[in-house]
Scaffold this active site. Sequence first.
Site, PDB file in Angstrom:
ATOM      1  CB  SER A  62     -27.556 -14.641  39.602  1.00 27.10           C
ATOM      2  OG  SER A  62     -28.149 -14.141  40.784  1.00 27.10           O
ATOM      3  CG  ASN A  74     -11.713 -19.402  35.774  1.00 29.15           C
ATOM      4  OD1 ASN A  74     -12.519 -18.580  36.206  1.00 29.15           O
ATOM      5  ND2 ASN A  74     -10.868 -20.022  36.561  1.00 29.15           N
ATOM      6  CG  ASP A  80      -6.242 -29.706  44.048  1.00 30.46           C
ATOM      7  OD1 ASP A  80      -5.506 -29.069  44.829  1.00 30.46           O
ATOM      8  OD2 ASP A  80      -5.813 -30.232  43.014  1.00 30.46           O
ATOM      9  CE1 TYR A  83      -2.576 -21.806  44.724  1.00 27.47           C
ATOM     10  CE2 TYR A  83      -4.553 -20.996  45.793  1.00 27.47           C
ATOM     11  CZ  TYR A  83      -3.384 -20.756  45.106  1.00 27.47           C
ATOM     12  OH  TYR A  83      -3.024 -19.471  44.791  1.00 27.47           O
ATOM     13  CG  PHE A  91      -5.816 -14.214  43.262  1.00 23.88           C
ATOM     14  CD1 PHE A  91      -5.555 -12.861  43.324  1.00 23.88           C
ATOM     15  CD2 PHE A  91      -4.943 -15.085  43.896  1.00 23.88           C
ATOM     16  CE1 PHE A  91      -4.451 -12.372  44.002  1.00 23.88           C
ATOM     17  CE2 PHE A  91      -3.834 -14.617  44.566  1.00 23.88           C
ATOM     18  CZ  PHE A  91      -3.584 -13.262  44.621  1.00 23.88           C
TER      19      PHE A  91
END
Length: 106
Positions: A62, A74, A80, A83, A91
């Site tokens: 926050s 994004n 998941d 990776y 990142f």
Amino acid sequence: MNVKIKYFSKEVNKLNKIEKGDWIDLRSAVDVSLKKGTFYLIPLGVGMELPKGYEAHIVPRSSTYKNFKIIQTNHQAVIDESYCGNNDQWFYPVYALEDSELRVNH
């Protein structure tokens, strides 16, 4: 549950669960100077091998905008368990709404 963590930077602090709750604070692995209106992928200096069927979420604290004048592009990154390769560093994609400076471990 056991999560394997790979560190891509010797400067980034080792990860620890926060005192209250189940979250882990991730931090910048590099010093970054951002100009207003720029996009940057901040390397977090870690990658993890998550257990099968699990995923991780990278979301801003926050106080991120208040302290650094950046927003996550994004708004939530989902990682998941696939990776987890040798070069799969995590990142934090950001957009600077004002000039900003981040330091390693911030």
